[in-house]
Design an enzyme around this catalytic site. Sequence first.
Site, PDB file in Angstrom:
ATOM      1  N   LEU A 150       0.836  -1.198   0.000  1.00 17.71           N
ATOM      2  CA  LEU A 150       0.000   0.000   0.000  1.00 17.71           C
ATOM      3  C   LEU A 150       0.875   1.253   0.000  1.00 17.71           C
ATOM      4  O   LEU A 150       1.926   1.288   0.643  1.00 17.71           O
ATOM      5  CB  LEU A 150      -0.905   0.025   1.235  1.00 17.71           C
ATOM      6  CG  LEU A 150      -1.835  -1.166   1.451  1.00 17.71           C
ATOM      7  CD1 LEU A 150      -2.894  -0.811   2.474  1.00 17.71           C
ATOM      8  CD2 LEU A 150      -2.489  -1.622   0.152  1.00 17.71           C
ATOM      9  N   GLY A 210       1.165  -5.203   1.240  1.00 20.46           N
ATOM     10  CA  GLY A 210       0.113  -5.297   0.230  1.00 20.46           C
ATOM     11  C   GLY A 210       0.579  -6.007  -1.033  1.00 20.46           C
ATOM     12  O   GLY A 210      -0.220  -6.617  -1.748  1.00 20.46           O
ATOM     13  N   ASN A 218       4.397  -7.781   6.582  1.00 19.30           N
ATOM     14  CA  ASN A 218       5.215  -7.187   7.639  1.00 19.30           C
ATOM     15  C   ASN A 218       4.511  -6.073   8.396  1.00 19.30           C
ATOM     16  O   ASN A 218       5.126  -5.295   9.116  1.00 19.30           O
ATOM     17  CB  ASN A 218       6.517  -6.647   7.035  1.00 19.30           C
ATOM     18  CG  ASN A 218       6.253  -5.602   5.959  1.00 19.30           C
ATOM     19  OD1 ASN A 218       5.359  -5.770   5.148  1.00 19.30           O
ATOM     20  ND2 ASN A 218       7.023  -4.540   5.946  1.00 19.30           N
ATOM     21  N   GLU A 219       3.201  -5.967   8.242  1.00 19.59           N
ATOM     22  CA  GLU A 219       2.472  -4.832   8.816  1.00 19.59           C
ATOM     23  C   GLU A 219       2.745  -4.634  10.306  1.00 19.59           C
ATOM     24  O   GLU A 219       2.871  -3.508  10.788  1.00 19.59           O
ATOM     25  CB  GLU A 219       0.959  -5.005   8.602  1.00 19.59           C
ATOM     26  CG  GLU A 219       0.484  -4.718   7.203  1.00 19.59           C
ATOM     27  CD  GLU A 219       0.699  -5.878   6.242  1.00 19.59           C
ATOM     28  OE1 GLU A 219       1.328  -6.876   6.636  1.00 19.59           O
ATOM     29  OE2 GLU A 219       0.256  -5.783   5.093  1.00 19.59           O
TER      30      GLU A 219
HETATM   31  C1  LIG Z   1      -6.713   2.023   6.170  1.00 14.67           C
HETATM   32  C2  LIG Z   1      -5.602   1.040   6.111  1.00 14.67           C
HETATM   33  C3  LIG Z   1      -5.683   0.069   7.252  1.00 14.67           C
HETATM   34  C4  LIG Z   1      -4.911  -1.013   7.350  1.00 14.67           C
HETATM   35  C5  LIG Z   1      -3.934  -1.353   6.321  1.00 14.67           C
HETATM   36  C6  LIG Z   1      -3.106  -2.500   6.706  1.00 14.67           C
HETATM   37  C7  LIG Z   1      -2.336  -2.968   5.576  1.00 14.67           C
HETATM   38  C8  LIG Z   1      -1.165  -2.433   5.174  1.00 14.67           C
HETATM   39  C9  LIG Z   1      -0.455  -3.063   4.063  1.00 14.67           C
HETATM   40  C10 LIG Z   1       0.694  -2.287   3.450  1.00 14.67           C
HETATM   41  O1  LIG Z   1       0.968  -2.577   2.341  1.00 14.67           O
HETATM   42  S1  LIG Z   1       1.526  -1.066   4.290  1.00 14.67           S
HETATM   43  C11 LIG Z   1       2.938  -0.697   3.259  1.00 14.67           C
HETATM   44  C12 LIG Z   1       4.068  -1.458   3.731  1.00 14.67           C
HETATM   45  N1  LIG Z   1       5.144  -1.394   2.773  1.00 14.67           N
HETATM   46  C13 LIG Z   1       6.392  -1.612   3.128  1.00 14.67           C
HETATM   47  O2  LIG Z   1       6.698  -1.841   4.255  1.00 14.67           O
HETATM   48  C14 LIG Z   1       7.404  -1.545   2.035  1.00 14.67           C
HETATM   49  C15 LIG Z   1       8.349  -0.453   2.253  1.00 14.67           C
HETATM   50  N2  LIG Z   1       9.291  -0.351   1.149  1.00 14.67           N
HETATM   51  C16 LIG Z   1      10.398  -1.123   1.046  1.00 14.67           C
HETATM   52  O3  LIG Z   1      10.628  -2.024   1.829  1.00 14.67           O
HETATM   53  C17 LIG Z   1      11.331  -0.807  -0.063  1.00 14.67           C
HETATM   54  O4  LIG Z   1      11.019   0.452  -0.565  1.00 14.67           O
HETATM   55  C18 LIG Z   1      11.328  -1.836  -1.216  1.00 14.67           C
HETATM   56  C19 LIG Z   1      11.947  -3.145  -0.743  1.00 14.67           C
HETATM   57  C20 LIG Z   1       9.929  -2.085  -1.767  1.00 14.67           C
HETATM   58  C21 LIG Z   1      12.199  -1.278  -2.371  1.00 14.67           C
HETATM   59  O5  LIG Z   1      13.461  -0.953  -1.875  1.00 14.67           O
HETATM   60  P1  LIG Z   1      14.397  -0.024  -2.751  1.00 14.67           P
HETATM   61  O6  LIG Z   1      14.448  -0.501  -4.152  1.00 14.67           O
HETATM   62  O7  LIG Z   1      15.689   0.090  -2.003  1.00 14.67           O
HETATM   63  O8  LIG Z   1      13.651   1.378  -2.820  1.00 14.67           O
HETATM   64  P2  LIG Z   1      13.560   2.512  -1.688  1.00 14.67           P
HETATM   65  O9  LIG Z   1      13.296   1.932  -0.366  1.00 14.67           O
HETATM   66  O10 LIG Z   1      14.747   3.397  -1.811  1.00 14.67           O
HETATM   67  O11 LIG Z   1      12.252   3.291  -2.149  1.00 14.67           O
HETATM   68  C22 LIG Z   1      12.234   4.022  -3.359  1.00 14.67           C
HETATM   69  C23 LIG Z   1      11.184   5.117  -3.229  1.00 14.67           C
HETATM   70  O12 LIG Z   1       9.908   4.497  -3.068  1.00 14.67           O
HETATM   71  C24 LIG Z   1       9.275   4.998  -1.895  1.00 14.67           C
HETATM   72  N3  LIG Z   1       8.449   3.931  -1.302  1.00 14.67           N
HETATM   73  C25 LIG Z   1       8.840   2.701  -0.950  1.00 14.67           C
HETATM   74  N4  LIG Z   1       7.804   1.992  -0.462  1.00 14.67           N
HETATM   75  C26 LIG Z   1       6.733   2.805  -0.490  1.00 14.67           C
HETATM   76  C27 LIG Z   1       5.358   2.637  -0.110  1.00 14.67           C
HETATM   77  N5  LIG Z   1       4.865   1.485   0.406  1.00 14.67           N
HETATM   78  N6  LIG Z   1       4.539   3.672  -0.283  1.00 14.67           N
HETATM   79  C28 LIG Z   1       4.983   4.838  -0.798  1.00 14.67           C
HETATM   80  N7  LIG Z   1       6.277   5.051  -1.181  1.00 14.67           N
HETATM   81  C29 LIG Z   1       7.137   4.037  -1.026  1.00 14.67           C
HETATM   82  C30 LIG Z   1      10.454   5.391  -1.010  1.00 14.67           C
HETATM   83  O13 LIG Z   1      10.045   6.306  -0.046  1.00 14.67           O
HETATM   84  C31 LIG Z   1      11.406   5.959  -1.993  1.00 14.67           C
HETATM   85  O14 LIG Z   1      10.959   7.255  -2.290  1.00 14.67           O
HETATM   86  P3  LIG Z   1      12.021   8.443  -2.397  1.00 14.67           P
HETATM   87  O15 LIG Z   1      11.186   9.651  -2.735  1.00 14.67           O
HETATM   88  O16 LIG Z   1      12.685   8.531  -1.080  1.00 14.67           O
HETATM   89  O17 LIG Z   1      12.965   8.046  -3.496  1.00 14.67           O
END
Ligand SMILES: CC/C=C\CC/C=C/CC(=O)SCCNC(=O)CCNC(=O)[C@H](O)C(C)(C)COP(=O)(O)OP(=O)(O)OC[C@H]1O[C@@H](n2cnc3c(N)ncnc32)[C@H](O)[C@@H]1OP(=O)(O)O
Length: 476
Positions: free
Chosen positions: A109, A154, A178-179
């Site tokens: 997400l 997600g 990993n939430e």
């Molecule tokens: C109402 C809702 C209620 C309940 C919801 C419950 C459910 C939740 C489910 C979810 O999905 S929560 C999201 C959890 N996501 C993560 O924990 C993933 C976090 N990201 C990563 O681990 C890494 O980014 C990656 C392994 C996917 C990729 O690594 P890498 O290639 O080294 O890229 P960067 O980490 O440098 O990221 C590049 C760029 O992308 C942005 N970004 C990464 N993930 C997200 C994200 N989930 N949402 C928005 N943006 C994301 C990151 O900030 C970087 O941005 P820059 O502007 O700094 O370049």
Amino acid sequence: MANVLRNSAKFGFSGVLSQLSIHSRHGRECVSPCFSLQQRNNSTSPKIKVDLDSSTGVAVLRMQSPPVNSLSLDFLTEFCINLEKLEMDRSCRGLIITSTLSKVFSAGLDIMEMYGKSPERCGEFWKAVQEMWLKLYGSNMATIAAINGSSPAGGCLMSIGCDYRIMADNPRYSIGLNETQLGIVAPFWFKDTLVNTVGNRAAELSLELGLLYSAPDALKIGLVDQLVPEDQVLSTAQDTMSKWLAVPGQNTLSHWLYRVRTLSLSHTGCTGSEHSPSHWLYRVRTLSLTLAVPGQNTLSHTGCTRSEHSPSHWLYRVRTLSLTLAVPGQNTLSHTGCTGSEYSPSHWLYRVRILSLTLAVPGQNTLPHTGCTGSEHSLSHTGCTGSEHSLSHWLYRVRILSLTLAVPGQNTLPHTGCTGSEHSLSHTGCTGSEHTLPHTGCTGSEYSLSHWLYRVRTLSLTLAVPGQNTLSQYTL
Ligand SMILES: CC/C=C\CC/C=C/CC(=O)SCCNC(=O)CCNC(=O)[C@H](O)C(C)(C)COP(=O)(O)OP(=O)(O)OC[C@H]1O[C@@H](n2cnc3c(N)ncnc32)[C@H](O)[C@@H]1OP(=O)(O)O
């Protein structure tokens, strides 16, 4: 990224949920999901590219939204529209989902959707998340995730929504729900989907600790089905798809039943034309939404239009179901009439079991045993003590426990007043002739405890629909 995630954890999900709650309590006009999808697709450049090979009937859906294919509202909208189109295209029988980005399948997400947004936007976003999962998990197409990069949260949900998962054999890539590590509670349908994939114990560990698995570890626990060299992920998915499509009747009800069976309800009380998938999608979705955020979803966003789906009708159902799945720390209980100090965690710890027992059997359990106090409220039979009562521990243990105990028609009132040694019999309170269970097909020695516990868990999912499941049509 770290900052974003820290912020989201700090301001994050309870805020988001309460925003959702405020929004949903006001209620909105229901529209068809298709219409609402089209209305809210504001993106300009495509985040999704679909190629359908009409000779094979297989579509490849490529996620192409840099930097990490995060699931924003626009992304999800586009994703759902494409899925819907393929679903309606009878020439398309198989769907492969993959990413055009190097290293990332999907980051899950979009964190930026989760704070600082209006209640309306939050509602739309969360609805889109659920739609994505329902459309994928409920698809009539055979679905394969060709996971060519990391796939946390997600992204993992999207993967386990598919029939089969092929991942790039690269230990630097990770996948998992990993939430918990982000301070977020994975909704119960995330949990159920994970349990369906890796089994109870692995899911329990995974969710309590918020684990991300390297590709090899993911294969070990069954989170993915196959590892292949990175440059062969898509071709292997295509080869594998041909095997899935060779199964007779792939696109028919039998396919649907196997997937939905575990989703709760779907296959239970239906007869005749009610068996149509579209009918079921709406039923399942309704319940899912209700239960995903107990007490917070009024269901106005489910797309239901019939008058029986009016909020007042639903409020009563919702309350019952919400309490059934009482999740400590996640439920605000505002809908139960509880206020003030009743919100304290300790209050919750002791209420939960009673409420689960009471309300897990809609229409059967009456109130008297909810008035239990003092030592009766001890949770010793759950095996939890002291520090084990942490939030993440409770969320996943209690939920399972309450499902275990939900045996409509079987768990009658006496056992709710049980104390001390009576609880040792696995707190089901069932003994001797009470175990007739004609509808489960159980007989004789099958009544042994371990058998019973495992069967019950399955049954309870089926039976969690008030007034709908008689079980007489269904033998496990
Ligand atoms: C109402 C809702 C209620 C309940 C919801 C419950 C459910 C939740 C489910 C979810 O999905 S929560 C999201 C959890 N996501 C993560 O924990 C993933 C976090 N990201 C990563 O681990 C890494 O980014 C990656 C392994 C996917 C990729 O690594 P890498 O290639 O080294 O890229 P960067 O980490 O440098 O990221 C590049 C760029 O992308 C942005 N970004 C990464 N993930 C997200 C994200 N989930 N949402 C928005 N943006 C994301 C990151 O900030 C970087 O941005 P820059 O502007 O700094 O370049």
